[in-house]
Design an enzyme around this catalytic site. Structure first.
Site, PDB file in Angstrom:
ATOM      1  N   ASN A   1      47.882 -33.592 -55.186  1.00  0.00           N
ATOM      2  CA  ASN A   1      49.283 -33.396 -54.813  1.00  0.00           C
ATOM      3  C   ASN A   1      49.458 -33.993 -53.416  1.00  0.00           C
ATOM      4  OD1 ASN A   1      51.800 -32.465 -54.097  1.00  0.00           O
ATOM      5  ND2 ASN A   1      51.211 -30.306 -53.976  1.00  0.00           N
ATOM      6  N   TRP A   2      50.095 -35.135 -53.364  1.00  0.00           N
ATOM      7  CA  TRP A   2      50.256 -35.818 -52.068  1.00  0.00           C
ATOM      8  C   TRP A   2      51.358 -35.194 -51.219  1.00  0.00           C
ATOM      9  CZ3 TRP A   2      49.367 -41.810 -51.632  1.00  0.00           C
ATOM     10  CH2 TRP A   2      48.066 -42.118 -52.062  1.00  0.00           C
ATOM     11  N   LYS A   3      52.128 -34.296 -51.797  1.00  0.00           N
ATOM     12  CA  LYS A   3      53.244 -33.663 -51.073  1.00  0.00           C
ATOM     13  C   LYS A   3      54.116 -34.738 -50.423  1.00  0.00           C
ATOM     14  CE  LYS A   3      50.247 -29.734 -50.329  1.00  0.00           C
ATOM     15  NZ  LYS A   3      50.078 -28.444 -49.674  1.00  0.00           N
TER      16      LYS A   3
ATOM     17  N   HIS B   1      55.379 -24.912 -57.274  1.00  0.00           N
ATOM     18  CA  HIS B   1      54.454 -24.901 -56.136  1.00  0.00           C
ATOM     19  C   HIS B   1      54.977 -23.906 -55.100  1.00  0.00           C
ATOM     20  CE1 HIS B   1      52.214 -26.187 -52.625  1.00  0.00           C
ATOM     21  NE2 HIS B   1      51.371 -26.795 -53.445  1.00  0.00           N
TER      22      HIS B   1
ATOM     23  N   GLU C   1      55.200 -24.030 -52.035  1.00  0.00           N
ATOM     24  CA  GLU C   1      56.073 -24.614 -50.999  1.00  0.00           C
ATOM     25  C   GLU C   1      57.500 -24.764 -51.531  1.00  0.00           C
ATOM     26  OE1 GLU C   1      53.573 -27.988 -50.086  1.00  0.00           O
ATOM     27  OE2 GLU C   1      52.109 -26.633 -49.175  1.00  0.00           O
TER      28      GLU C   1
ATOM     29  N   GLU D   1      47.011 -20.901 -57.107  1.00  0.00           N
ATOM     30  CA  GLU D   1      46.908 -21.331 -55.712  1.00  0.00           C
ATOM     31  C   GLU D   1      47.285 -20.178 -54.789  1.00  0.00           C
ATOM     32  OE1 GLU D   1      47.294 -25.865 -55.341  1.00  0.00           O
ATOM     33  OE2 GLU D   1      49.307 -25.059 -55.325  1.00  0.00           O
TER      34      GLU D   1
ATOM     35  N   GLY E   1      46.182 -25.433 -47.407  1.00  0.00           N
ATOM     36  CA  GLY E   1      46.249 -26.156 -46.136  1.00  0.00           C
ATOM     37  C   GLY E   1      45.653 -25.410 -44.953  1.00  0.00           C
TER      38      GLY E   1
ATOM     39  N   SER F   1      42.757 -25.579 -50.342  1.00  0.00           N
ATOM     40  CA  SER F   1      41.673 -26.023 -49.456  1.00  0.00           C
ATOM     41  C   SER F   1      40.418 -26.482 -50.200  1.00  0.00           C
ATOM     42  CB  SER F   1      41.324 -24.933 -48.440  1.00  0.00           C
ATOM     43  OG  SER F   1      42.432 -24.712 -47.576  1.00  0.00           O
TER      44      SER F   1
ATOM     45  N   GLY G   1      45.425 -30.729 -52.391  1.00  0.00           N
ATOM     46  CA  GLY G   1      46.452 -31.250 -51.501  1.00  0.00           C
ATOM     47  C   GLY G   1      45.864 -32.245 -50.512  1.00  0.00           C
ATOM     48  N   GLY G   2      45.575 -31.792 -49.313  1.00  0.00           N
ATOM     49  CA  GLY G   2      45.139 -32.671 -48.228  1.00  0.00           C
ATOM     50  C   GLY G   2      43.994 -33.603 -48.599  1.00  0.00           C
TER      51      GLY G   2
HETATM   52  C1  PEP Z   1      48.359 -27.640 -52.635  1.00  0.00           C
HETATM   53  O1  PEP Z   1      49.295 -27.599 -51.855  1.00  0.00           O
HETATM   54  O2  PEP Z   1      48.572 -27.733 -53.849  1.00  0.00           O
HETATM   55  C2  PEP Z   1      47.023 -27.568 -52.075  1.00  0.00           C
HETATM   56  C3  PEP Z   1      46.096 -27.091 -52.845  1.00  0.00           C
HETATM   57  O3  PEP Z   1      46.852 -27.980 -50.769  1.00  0.00           O
HETATM   58  P1  PEP Z   1      45.469 -28.050 -49.953  1.00  0.00           P
HETATM   59  O4  PEP Z   1      44.414 -28.590 -50.880  1.00  0.00           O
HETATM   60  O5  PEP Z   1      45.758 -28.963 -48.811  1.00  0.00           O
HETATM   61  O6  PEP Z   1      45.155 -26.656 -49.532  1.00  0.00           O
END
Ligand code: PEP
Length: 252
Positions: A8-10, A95, A97, A165, A171, A210, A231-232
């Site tokens: 997920n590049w957000k 999600h 967010e 999640e 994050g 994470s 994500g990241g």
């Molecule tokens: C996400 O937002 O879906 C996610 C898992 O982010 P991160 O891996 O950066 O915690």
């Protein structure tokens, strides 16, 4: 079923980031492909460019959200049909967010999940508790309630993926203990079996929060973990591919 590693590049990535995607395409070789399904959900602005560059690599593309309607007067929104038209085969809905920043309720998430299937997409439906909910011992109940309200039972189970999640793990570099992941994924599995009967057993349940190369093997080895939503660490091929390789190395 092969594990699914979805990135997920957000709201990250300009056209210069397509070089990273090219590196992912190059690194998703025949060996990795045989063991793991790989997906990238970029910002919508990059979807068409990625669809051109993905070639025959087999990397799936997805959106990060969709509107429930097919089309209409919804400025700034995109429909599931538009994601499909741009080359996506899936969409993330619900999600945390989106739930927090855009006040999306589980009822709205369910409508988006239905829209995803209407457009022929796979729906990746996200659920997860906050830190205070976990500390108060409510994590299982909160996630169970979200799941029941966000997953329409009349959906084709083969087109549904659940992403667990924990909000506090996204994050932050924090992750739940393996025991907590196992407990939550078993809970989700049981609820899916209640909702979908035998078909619930084959719905993939991703862990997200994470995930990075150093913890991927442990998290992905846990029972009922069918992959990861990343994500990241999905922004760079040098991080994302090792997570896929960790998934490939697990003997199931
Ligand atoms: C996400 O937002 O879906 C996610 C898992 O982010 P991160 O891996 O950066 O915690």
């Amino acid at each position: 079923m092969k594990p699914l590693i979805a990135g997920n590049w957000k709201m990250n990535g300009l056209s210069a980031s397509l070089a990273e995607f090219d590196a992912m395409v190059a690194g998703y070789d025949v060996v990795l492909r045989s063991a793991v399904d790989l997906m990238v959900c970029p910002p919508t602005t990059l979807l068409t460019s990625m669809a051109v560059r993905v070639g025959t690599s087999g990397i799936a593309l997805g959106g990060q959200d969709c509107h429930a309607a097919i089309q209409g007067a919804h400025t700034g929104c995109i429909s599931a049909e538009m994601i499909a038209d741009a080359g996506g085969t899936s969409v993330i809905v619900g999600h945390s967010e989106r739930r927090a920043d855009h006040h999306e309720t589980s009822e709205m998430v369910a409508a988006k999940a239905k829209a995803a299937l209407r457009a022929g997409l796979l729906a990746i439906i996200c659920v997860g508790e906050t830190k205070s909910e976990r500390l108060e011992g409510k994590a299982l109940a909160v996630v169970g309630q979200q799941l029941k309200e966000s997953v329409p039972v009349d959906l084709d189970a083969s087109r549904v993926v659940i992403a667990y999640e924990p909000v506090w793990a996204i994050g932050t570099g924090l992750t739940p203990t393996t025991a907590d992941v196992i407990e939550m994924h078993a809970h989700i599995r049981a609820l899916l079996s209640d909702l979908f009967g035998a078909a619930g057993a084959s719905i993939r349940i991703l862990y997200g929060g994470s995930v990075k190369p150093s913890n991927a093997a442990e998290l992905l080895s846990a029972a009922n973990v069918g992959g990861a939503l990343v994500g990241g660490a999905s922004l760079k091929a040098a991080d994302f591919l090792p997570i896929a390789q960790a998934a490939a190395a697990i003997v199931r």
